[in-house]
Design an enzyme around this catalytic site. Structure first.
Site, PDB file in Angstrom:
ATOM      1  N   ASP A 220       0.860  -1.118   0.049  1.00  0.00           N
ATOM      2  CA  ASP A 220       0.108  -0.030  -0.106  1.00  0.00           C
ATOM      3  C   ASP A 220       0.733   1.295   0.013  1.00  0.00           C
ATOM      4  OD1 ASP A 220      -2.553   1.455   0.009  1.00  0.00           O
ATOM      5  OD2 ASP A 220      -2.630   1.248   2.078  1.00  0.00           O
ATOM      6  N   ASP A 238       2.364   1.933   8.068  1.00  0.00           N
ATOM      7  CA  ASP A 238       1.196   1.213   7.821  1.00  0.00           C
ATOM      8  C   ASP A 238       1.565  -0.013   6.928  1.00  0.00           C
ATOM      9  OD1 ASP A 238      -1.344   0.043   7.517  1.00  0.00           O
ATOM     10  OD2 ASP A 238      -2.250   1.632   6.891  1.00  0.00           O
TER      11      ASP A 238
END
Length: 349
Positions: A220, A238
């Site tokens: 991502d 993240d």
């Protein structure tokens, strides 16, 4: 991986504080500031000694215990390679059972309370990365090359494999078996998804999961997950969507446009990347297929949480006939983008 959505109603501020105090051996204040997150629940916490922490409570059932440990393992490998990030902190007194072998294994970074798995991180701030010039893209390439060197150190057997035959096929099956698609437009959705499956499958024909080159990737890697920290450089955030994939997966989410229009940016990224690691430029032809796969993945991601009140507030029209009509057009456009990239082959260097 169980894709159902568990209920976070029982995760109270008191339970959050109790969980983190138990594994950090530190006393916290009552400060529990929720942070933006749809899938998980994330809180900023403050200790009595004025240290700030981030506690991330993973949605139960989304990832297996071993899959979460693999996420942490990748982050720790990156930290060991001096790649700036907020690695999960060691937690005290925790022992878990390996899901594959049944043997006791230390789990120094993953806690659990009342069925909620969680990790704790030091709070680190910064400003979101922005591409100001070609040097910005060079820096991204260097960071990616270093991260992928860490990613290549070991495999992640419990994480998704981003390929046409694995993740894309699974997402298409999920959509087909769901009730998310509006019945008035389902035939059109099915038709465009079938076309994409054939086209994407053909482009991945030489890059199945058994092919050399699949490594741990961030999964991502977009500007919202990269911070600029004064004195430290670029910091990663993240790793929740970490997966096994070809390295090209982490190149395209940052691009300002479709691949054929982003040649300068790709050239700069690869120049920086190759200072640390080789790259197979033929896989650049997979950028637009990967974009199509991402669209379908995101549809499934939304479908799984469509009953979540936070999601409904942010996406009130999701699942309507108008929504799916637009999705059909977007998928058709992406199908055309893939064919155009094949015909022009302008992104091959």
């Amino acid at each position: 991986m169980d894709n159902s959505l568990a209920d976070f109603d029982e995760l109270t501020p008191d339970l959050v504080i109790e969980a983190v105090e138990a594994v950090l051996d530190t006393e916290l204040t009552n400060y529990t500031q929720p942070m933006p997150s749809y899938i998980n629940r994330v809180y900023e916490l403050k200790s009595e000694s004025n240290d700030f922490y981030i506690a991330k409570f993973y949605r139960p059932g989304r990832w297996s215990h071993n899959a979460l440990l693999e996420e942490h393992g990748f982050m720790l490998d990156c930290a060991a390679a001096d790649i700036p990030l907020a690695a999960p902190l060691p937690l005290t007194g925790l022992v878990t059972e390996d899901e594959d072998t049944g043997t006791a294994q230390p789990a120094p970074t993953l806690g659990r309370i009342e069925g909620f798995p969680f990790a704790v991180f030091q709070r680190k701030g910064g400003r979101l990365w922005e591409a100001e010039d070609l040097d910005s893209w060079l820096r991204i390439g260097r960071l990616l090359g270093r991260m992928h060197n860490a990613g290549a150190l070991r495999a992640a057997r419990h994480r998704p494999v981003l390929s046409a035959e694995k993740s894309f096929a699974e997402d298409l099956d999920t959509l087909a078996g769901s009730d998310w698609i509006h019945p008035d437009i389902k035939d059109e959705v099915d038709a465009v998804l079938e076309k994409l499956q054939v086209l994407v499958g053909a482009m991945f024909s030489d890059y199945g999961e058994s092919t050399d080159g699949y490594i741990r990737v961030h999964g991502d890697f977009h500007s919202g997950n990269i911070l600029e920290r004064p004195g430290e450089g670029l910091m990663l955030m993240d790793f929740d969507d970490m997966a096994m994939s070809l390295p090209v997966q982490d190149l395209w989410l940052l691009l300002p446009d479709h691949a054929p229009e982003s040649g300068k940016e790709l050239t700069a990224i690869l120049e920086g990347y190759r200072e640390f690691r080789g790259f197979n430029t033929e896989t650049l032809m997979l950028i637009e297929p990967l974009r199509a796969m991402r669209i379908v993945y995101f549809l499934c991601w939304c479908g799984r949480q469509k009953n979540d009140f936070r999601f409904q507030h942010s996406f009130p029209d999701w699942g309507s006939k108008a929504f799916w009509m637009k999705e059909v057009q977007d998928l058709e456009n992406q199908h055309d983008q893939i064919k155009r990239a094949i015909e022009e082959q302008r992104i091959l260097f």
